[in-house]
Write a protein that holds these residues in place. Structure first.
Motif, PDB file in Angstrom:
ATOM      1  N   THR A   1       4.878 -29.608 -25.887  1.00 37.35           N
ATOM      2  CA  THR A   1       4.629 -30.262 -24.603  1.00 37.35           C
ATOM      3  C   THR A   1       3.279 -30.965 -24.723  1.00 37.35           C
ATOM      4  O   THR A   1       2.526 -30.730 -25.665  1.00 37.35           O
ATOM      5  N   TYR A   2       2.977 -31.839 -23.777  1.00 37.69           N
ATOM      6  CA  TYR A   2       1.872 -32.780 -23.998  1.00 37.69           C
ATOM      7  C   TYR A   2       0.858 -32.802 -22.859  1.00 37.69           C
ATOM      8  O   TYR A   2       0.244 -33.821 -22.595  1.00 37.69           O
ATOM      9  N   GLN A   3       0.688 -31.660 -22.186  1.00 36.12           N
ATOM     10  CA  GLN A   3      -0.392 -31.579 -21.211  1.00 36.12           C
ATOM     11  C   GLN A   3      -1.728 -31.637 -21.959  1.00 36.12           C
ATOM     12  O   GLN A   3      -1.862 -31.079 -23.046  1.00 36.12           O
TER      13      GLN A   3
ATOM     14  N   ASN B   1       2.741 -24.236 -26.510  1.00 31.57           N
ATOM     15  CA  ASN B   1       3.534 -25.478 -26.449  1.00 31.57           C
ATOM     16  C   ASN B   1       2.635 -26.706 -26.532  1.00 31.57           C
ATOM     17  O   ASN B   1       2.912 -27.660 -27.269  1.00 31.57           O
ATOM     18  N   ASP B   2       1.542 -26.685 -25.757  1.00 35.97           N
ATOM     19  CA  ASP B   2       0.628 -27.833 -25.737  1.00 35.97           C
ATOM     20  C   ASP B   2      -0.076 -28.023 -27.076  1.00 35.97           C
ATOM     21  O   ASP B   2      -0.338 -29.154 -27.496  1.00 35.97           O
TER      22      ASP B   2
ATOM     23  N   TYR C   1      -0.101 -31.312 -29.312  1.00 38.94           N
ATOM     24  CA  TYR C   1      -1.371 -31.905 -29.755  1.00 38.94           C
ATOM     25  C   TYR C   1      -1.393 -32.083 -31.281  1.00 38.94           C
ATOM     26  O   TYR C   1      -1.774 -33.145 -31.789  1.00 38.94           O
TER      27      TYR C   1
ATOM     28  N   GLN D   1      -1.818 -20.819 -16.426  1.00 39.79           N
ATOM     29  CA  GLN D   1      -1.123 -21.311 -17.619  1.00 39.79           C
ATOM     30  C   GLN D   1      -0.952 -20.141 -18.586  1.00 39.79           C
ATOM     31  O   GLN D   1      -1.919 -19.443 -18.916  1.00 39.79           O
TER      32      GLN D   1
ATOM     33  N   LEU E   1      -5.220 -30.731 -23.366  1.00 40.32           N
ATOM     34  CA  LEU E   1      -5.984 -29.509 -23.582  1.00 40.32           C
ATOM     35  C   LEU E   1      -7.452 -29.785 -23.263  1.00 40.32           C
ATOM     36  O   LEU E   1      -7.976 -30.843 -23.620  1.00 40.32           O
TER      37      LEU E   1
ATOM     38  N   ASN F   1       5.258 -25.489 -21.463  1.00 41.64           N
ATOM     39  CA  ASN F   1       3.939 -25.798 -20.886  1.00 41.64           C
ATOM     40  C   ASN F   1       2.924 -24.669 -21.054  1.00 41.64           C
ATOM     41  O   ASN F   1       1.907 -24.635 -20.347  1.00 41.64           O
TER      42      ASN F   1
END
Length: 274
Positions: free
Chosen positions: A57-59, A94-95, A99, A79, A61, A90
């Motif tokens: 996932t691409y939230q 995942n992030d 990344y 989170q 960091l 998420n």
């Protein structure tokens, strides 16, 4: 000789069978090759693959520090560190995969220091399995220090050390408790400030962990009659929607360079009491 640099037997097996290599003075050799003073040894670790269930996932960091070996991030409350049945995506893991994918780094999530979903603050991430192995051993030797800050119910009378064993609570797969047959656990408590929250007496405390038991701070503070505000699992009030716990400081020597590393994170606004 490579063991002196923290290379594990498991890593050497992976190098042998899954695509890594060891060179001495530019020539590929095996682990039995006898070394001489002045030899240059280069170890190439095999490429890493993330597990199929770990979806990138691409939230963004919140990265506090990054180099070729590790990341320090500041995790927000709410989170998860790793995916769960309730929260399959998420998470921090995942992030991280998203990344690393964007950075074209062939790695997966190697989380050295985890935080509960509702706990905010600093986390240490290794960028590959070798650094993860070194830092896990550092943790076991007490060479990776974490300090927390919390808001707890009541006015804590004085600074104190809590040394009380922690184990699973009978009949629960989640809850822990102080019990005779639990694992050794040690927390130091320092009073920072007294205050009131909607007429409820509270204390802002700083906490030093000497062991890393599951829910250690939450269990120890409840044990002495001062549960974390918002921690309904361990008897805290509902004055906050989460347990008021924040990892404020991480200190260690860099796993590769041995340089002292020291990172701090400010208390989030939902825990501010003055």
């Amino acid at each position: 000789a490579v063991a002196a640099y923290g290379v594990s037997k498991r890593a050497l097996t992976a190098i042998k069978f899954t695509g890594g290599k060891i060179t001495v003075n530019g020539v590929e050799q095996n682990v039995r090759y006898p070394l001489k003073v002045g030899d240059e040894v280069v170890i190439t670790f095999p490429p890493e693959e993330r597990s199929a269930g770990l979806i990138p996932t691409y939230q963004p960091l919140h990265i506090v520090y990054e180099d070729e070996a590790l990341l320090i991030i500041d995790k927000p409350a709410y989170q998860s560190t790793i995916p769960s049945r309730e929260h399959p995506t998420n998470s921090v893991a995942n992030d991280l995969c998203g990344y690393f994918e964007q950075q074209q780094l062939p790695s997966t999530a190697h989380i050295v220091t985890r935080l509960d979903r509702d706990t905010s603050g600093l986390m240490c991430i290794a960028k590959h399995r070798h650094v993860h192995h070194i830092m896990s051993e550092m943790q076991q030797r007490g060479e990776l220090s974490r300090q927390y800050e919390a808001i707890v119910a009541g006015h804590v009378a004085s600074n104190q050390s809590i040394i009380a064993p922690i184990g699973r609570k009978e009949g629960s797969i989640i809850e822990r408790t102080v019990c005779e047959h639990g694992q050794y656990a040690h927390t130091d408590v320092t009073v920072v400030e007294y205050a009131f929250l909607q007429e409820l007496p509270i204390t802002h405390v700083a906490l030093q962990l000497y062991t890393g038991r599951t829910h250690q701070i939450r269990v120890h503070m409840a044990h002495i009659g001062h549960p974390l505000v918002g921690d309904t699992l361990y008897g805290g009030s509902t004055k906050l929607p989460r347990q008021a716990l924040h990892c404020a400081c991480i200190q260690f020597k860099h796993p590769l360079t041995q340089q002292p590393m020291h990172f701090k994170s400010k208390l989030p606004s939902d825990m501010a009491i003055s």
